[in-house]
Motif scaffolding. Structure first.
Motif, short mmCIF file in Angstrom:
data_model
loop_
_atom_site.label_atom_id
_atom_site.label_comp_id
_atom_site.label_asym_id
_atom_site.label_seq_id
_atom_site.Cartn_x
_atom_site.Cartn_y
_atom_site.Cartn_z
N PHE A 170 0.97 -1.25 0.10
CA PHE A 170 0.17 -0.04 -0.23
C PHE A 170 0.75 1.20 0.06
O PHE A 170 1.85 1.29 0.76
CB PHE A 170 -0.94 0.14 1.23
CG PHE A 170 -1.90 -1.23 1.19
CD1 PHE A 170 -3.10 -1.39 0.35
CD2 PHE A 170 -1.68 -2.20 2.00
CE1 PHE A 170 -3.89 -2.08 0.33
CE2 PHE A 170 -2.68 -3.21 2.19
CZ PHE A 170 -3.66 -3.27 1.27
N LEU A 171 0.21 2.36 -0.74
CA LEU A 171 1.07 3.43 -0.86
C LEU A 171 0.30 4.68 -0.01
O LEU A 171 -0.85 4.59 -0.08
CB LEU A 171 1.55 3.75 -2.35
CG LEU A 171 2.13 2.78 -3.24
CD1 LEU A 171 2.40 3.49 -4.58
CD2 LEU A 171 3.57 2.64 -2.43
N PRO A 196 2.01 11.13 -0.72
CA PRO A 196 3.23 10.74 -0.15
C PRO A 196 3.43 11.76 1.36
O PRO A 196 3.13 13.01 0.98
CB PRO A 196 4.34 10.96 -1.13
CG PRO A 196 3.77 10.79 -2.40
CD PRO A 196 2.42 11.26 -2.39
N GLN A 197 3.87 11.08 2.15
CA GLN A 197 3.90 12.03 3.60
C GLN A 197 5.27 12.67 3.62
O GLN A 197 6.37 11.91 3.46
CB GLN A 197 3.92 11.05 4.80
CG GLN A 197 2.57 10.33 4.90
CD GLN A 197 1.28 11.12 5.28
OE1 GLN A 197 1.45 11.63 6.10
NE2 GLN A 197 0.12 10.89 4.45
N PRO A 198 5.34 13.96 3.76
CA PRO A 198 6.47 14.75 3.82
C PRO A 198 7.30 14.21 5.34
O PRO A 198 6.71 13.93 6.33
CB PRO A 198 6.05 16.07 4.05
CG PRO A 198 4.81 16.15 4.60
CD PRO A 198 4.14 14.77 4.27
N GLY A 205 13.70 -2.22 13.34
CA GLY A 205 13.13 -3.28 12.31
C GLY A 205 12.16 -2.95 11.47
O GLY A 205 11.53 -3.68 10.69
N ARG A 206 11.86 -1.74 11.56
CA ARG A 206 10.72 -1.07 10.74
C ARG A 206 11.41 -0.82 9.42
O ARG A 206 12.35 -0.14 9.32
CB ARG A 206 9.92 -0.11 11.42
CG ARG A 206 9.34 -0.38 12.65
CD ARG A 206 8.61 0.62 13.44
NE ARG A 206 8.12 0.44 14.85
CZ ARG A 206 7.72 1.44 15.54
NH1 ARG A 206 7.87 2.71 15.47
NH2 ARG A 206 7.28 0.91 16.91
N ARG A 207 10.50 -1.03 8.34
CA ARG A 207 10.81 -0.95 7.23
C ARG A 207 9.70 0.20 6.15
O ARG A 207 8.80 0.05 6.42
CB ARG A 207 10.77 -2.26 5.99
CG ARG A 207 11.99 -2.96 6.92
CD ARG A 207 12.07 -4.27 6.03
NE ARG A 207 13.06 -5.28 6.46
CZ ARG A 207 13.30 -6.49 5.98
NH1 ARG A 207 12.66 -6.81 4.73
NH2 ARG A 207 14.11 -7.31 6.50
N TYR A 208 10.50 1.18 5.44
CA TYR A 208 9.86 2.08 4.89
C TYR A 208 10.40 2.36 3.42
O TYR A 208 11.63 1.95 3.29
CB TYR A 208 10.13 3.46 5.70
CG TYR A 208 9.93 3.50 7.09
CD1 TYR A 208 8.89 3.71 7.75
CD2 TYR A 208 11.04 2.93 7.94
CE1 TYR A 208 8.41 3.83 9.18
CE2 TYR A 208 10.93 2.87 9.25
CZ TYR A 208 9.46 3.22 9.82
OH TYR A 208 9.33 3.27 11.32
N TRP A 209 9.71 2.94 2.78
CA TRP A 209 9.79 3.34 1.41
C TRP A 209 9.93 4.99 1.07
O TRP A 209 8.90 5.59 1.22
CB TRP A 209 8.83 2.79 0.31
CG TRP A 209 9.51 2.38 -1.06
CD1 TRP A 209 10.56 2.05 -1.35
CD2 TRP A 209 8.81 2.49 -2.29
NE1 TRP A 209 10.85 1.90 -2.75
CE2 TRP A 209 9.86 2.46 -3.31
CE3 TRP A 209 7.56 2.89 -2.62
CZ2 TRP A 209 9.34 2.39 -4.61
CZ3 TRP A 209 7.32 3.09 -3.93
CH2 TRP A 209 8.12 2.84 -4.99
N ILE A 210 11.26 5.64 1.07
CA ILE A 210 11.48 7.07 0.97
C ILE A 210 12.07 7.29 -0.14
O ILE A 210 12.87 6.69 -0.77
CB ILE A 210 12.32 7.34 2.15
CG1 ILE A 210 11.41 7.03 3.56
CG2 ILE A 210 12.61 8.64 2.17
CD1 ILE A 210 12.29 7.18 4.88
N HIS A 263 6.65 7.17 1.12
CA HIS A 263 5.75 6.67 0.08
C HIS A 263 4.91 5.48 0.40
O HIS A 263 4.05 5.24 0.01
CB HIS A 263 6.37 6.67 -1.36
CG HIS A 263 5.23 6.91 -2.65
ND1 HIS A 263 5.58 6.85 -3.72
CD2 HIS A 263 3.80 6.99 -2.55
CE1 HIS A 263 4.75 7.13 -4.52
NE2 HIS A 263 3.61 7.19 -3.72
N GLY A 264 5.60 4.60 1.31
CA GLY A 264 4.85 3.48 1.71
C GLY A 264 5.62 2.76 2.90
O GLY A 264 6.73 3.17 3.03
N LEU A 265 4.95 1.79 3.42
CA LEU A 265 5.46 0.85 4.34
C LEU A 265 5.63 -0.38 4.16
O LEU A 265 4.44 -0.92 3.82
CB LEU A 265 4.58 1.25 5.78
CG LEU A 265 4.44 2.53 6.34
CD1 LEU A 265 3.40 2.74 7.58
CD2 LEU A 265 5.79 3.17 6.73
#
Length: 528
Positions: free
Chosen positions: A428-429, A433-435, A498-503, A524-526
């Motif tokens: 999910f996106l 997108p979150q600044p 351990g959390r993963r992000y898409w920046i 942009h997503g998790l």
């Protein structure tokens, strides 16, 4: 009785002078592909002629530089090294012209193509519906301009005359007959040798040819020249060959006495569905949309419509969908004093070839899913149930489209990552997108830590960047968000928890007018 040929006819001719290149630009823009150059670069289409590559079509930018059809590719590249070249595709052009002609059927039922780049519309008796010939021409020009097609139009009392005026007249014709006589002899549409012979004989215009006796023209230049002249001037009738539009299937039952019993109405409806199934089977079709209309004896009408995700001619599931549709009505059907007529209309049909089910029952999952989608869409409404459809775009938020599930085609298999590898994209996106606030060790390097929703996250691992450039046709104006013209550098990030992000970093430092105003960062997503 009036002879149909004696009725005064009026024709609207549409000529697409740049059809091959316009078609290529439109189709490549719709599929997110490019012709490997900026949008204002000259474009030419080539074909092999006697062993040499020659230009078969050029766009307006190329013609402004003197690059015209007929030139060799070598000469054209010598004139402009940045010329974009693609192969000529006559089959695609014919199919595209057919699609353009189908859009004209809303103005008149009599529409014909005049290959390779013309369309004729018989507007006799229907032009007043659109504000006359001028209003219809303006609507046609607006319609095709919205698509991206350049078009020239003209009206005349003959199809050949309208096409000739659209192609060769310089100004709108106030006197049709005088304008036709003033056209060059190429407007007759003869072979190149016959046209050249007419010019060598000193006959430069249609009027020059018309002033000579027909017998002498036929003896010297052939009977085709006389026939073309007579058809152009309206002295000989030449009917057009309109597109054949199959008539939608329509079935009807009339009653001598109004019918009010529910069982009688249901039996009549089932009989109509069975008759429709036999007609569909004869044509090799299946219905996608079914419209049932019940005419009450007092003049009231009840109209029910259902759609199916896959073409079908089986009465049983269609009957169940109509039961679902009736169950969703706010006001139950009231037959009053009874119905005196019931009709079934199938406005949308599709080919449905015969199929053989397998012995183990495999392959029936798609049919079961389609049946479930049909029932839910009928009960809740078509917009309440959506399906994600992949799109041919490298921009992440444009790589999928949510469509009503009942309208979407068969599911397309999404690309799967290699076994054992983490997914390249989050499921999910965020929209939008979150600044985030990012601290990097070097200005154009990966994030070292970032702040999102007032919480600071320390980066432990990262992977990237994955660079995604914007579409070239959006670079000047940008997208609606104002960010369409910038490059994105995506990173897959894992923080110390351990959390993963898409920046992604939106823009490069050299793309900014002020170096102190650095690119912005967005989440942009998790990843799950």
């Amino acid at each position: 009785m009036t002879d149909v040929c004696s009725v005064k006819r009026r024709y609207l001719a549409l000529w697409f002078p740049l059809l091959p290149t316009d078609r290529l630009r439109i189709q490549e823009g719709a599929s997110a592909r490019t012709t490997s150059g900026p949008p204002d670069a000259p474009l030419a289409l080539t074909a092999k002629v006697k062993g040499a590559l020659r230009l078969s079509a050029t766009d307006a930018n190329a013609r402004a530089l003197g690059i015209v059809p007929g030139m060799t590719l070598a000469d054209a590249r010598a004139m402009h090294p940045g010329l974009i070249v693609a192969d000529m595709d006559e089959d695609a052009d014919r199919h595209w012209l057919q699609r353009l002609a189908e859009q004209c059927i809303g103005w008149s039922p009599r529409v014909a193509t005049m290959p390779p780049d013309g369309i004729i519309v018989d507007i006799a008796g229907c032009e007043h519906l659109f504000g006359g010939e001028a209003g219809l021409s303006a609507q046609a020009e607006e319609t095709f301009a919205a698509i991206g097609m350049r078009v020239r139009m003209a009206t005349a009392s003959t199809a050949q005359g309208a096409q000739a005026l659209a192609r060769h007249a310089r100004l709108p014709a106030t006197d049709e007959r005088q304008a036709l006589r003033g056209l060059p002899v190429v407007a007759l549409g003869l072979e190149d040798e016959a046209t050249l012979a007419l010019r060598r004989a000193g006959l430069k215009s249609v009027g020059d040819v018309a002033s000579r006796p027909a017998t002498s023209i036929a003896a010297r230049f052939g009977a085709d020249a006389v026939t073309a002249l007579r058809r152009l001037l309206g002295e000989e009738h030449a009917p057009i060959d309109p597109l054949v539009q199959p008539e939608p299937l329509h079935f009807e039952r009339r009653f001598a006495e109004p019918v009010a019993l529910q069982a009688s109405i249901a039996a009549c409806f089932l009989d109509l569905l069975r008759e429709a199934a036999r007609a569909l089977e004869e044509r090799g079709l299946g219905g996608r949309r079914f419209v049932l209309t019940l005419f009450r004896s007092d003049g009231a009408r009840h109209r029910l419509a259902i759609e199916t995700g896959l073409p079908t001619r089986d009465p049983a599931p269609v009957l169940r969908l109509f039961d679902e549709r009736i169950g969703t009505l706010a006001d139950p059907l009231d037959p009053g004093f009874g119905y005196d007529r019931i009709t079934l209309f199938l406005p949308v049909t599709e080919p449905l070839p015969a199929s053989q089910p397998t012995l183990d029952g495999s392959g029936q999952e798609a049919a079961a899913l389609a049946d479930l989608i049909d029932r839910l869409s009928t009960r809740l409404g078509p917009d309440s149930l959506c399906r994600l459809v992949p799109q041919d775009s490298h921009i992440p938020e444009q790589a999928q489209l949510a469509l009503p599930a009942i309208h979407a085609r068969s599911p397309v298999h999404w690309p799967a990552p290699p076994e054992g590898e983490p997914p390249l994209r989050p499921l999910f996106l965020f929209d939008p997108p979150q600044p985030v606030e990012v601290i990097a060790e070097v200005p154009d390097g990966p994030p070292h830590r970032f702040r999102w929703r007032r919480k600071l996250h320390e980066v432990r691992l990262y992977e990237g960047p994955e660079r995604i450039a914007s579409e070239w046709w959006r670079r000047k104006g940008g997208e609606a968000s104002g960010k369409g013209g910038l490059t994105r550098d995506y990173y897959r990030i894992e923080d110390v928890r351990g959390r993963r992000y898409w920046i992604f970093r939106h823009g490069l430092y050299e793309e900014k007018p002020d170096p102190r105003d650095g690119p912005k960062w967005y989440l942009h997503g998790l990843f799950a």
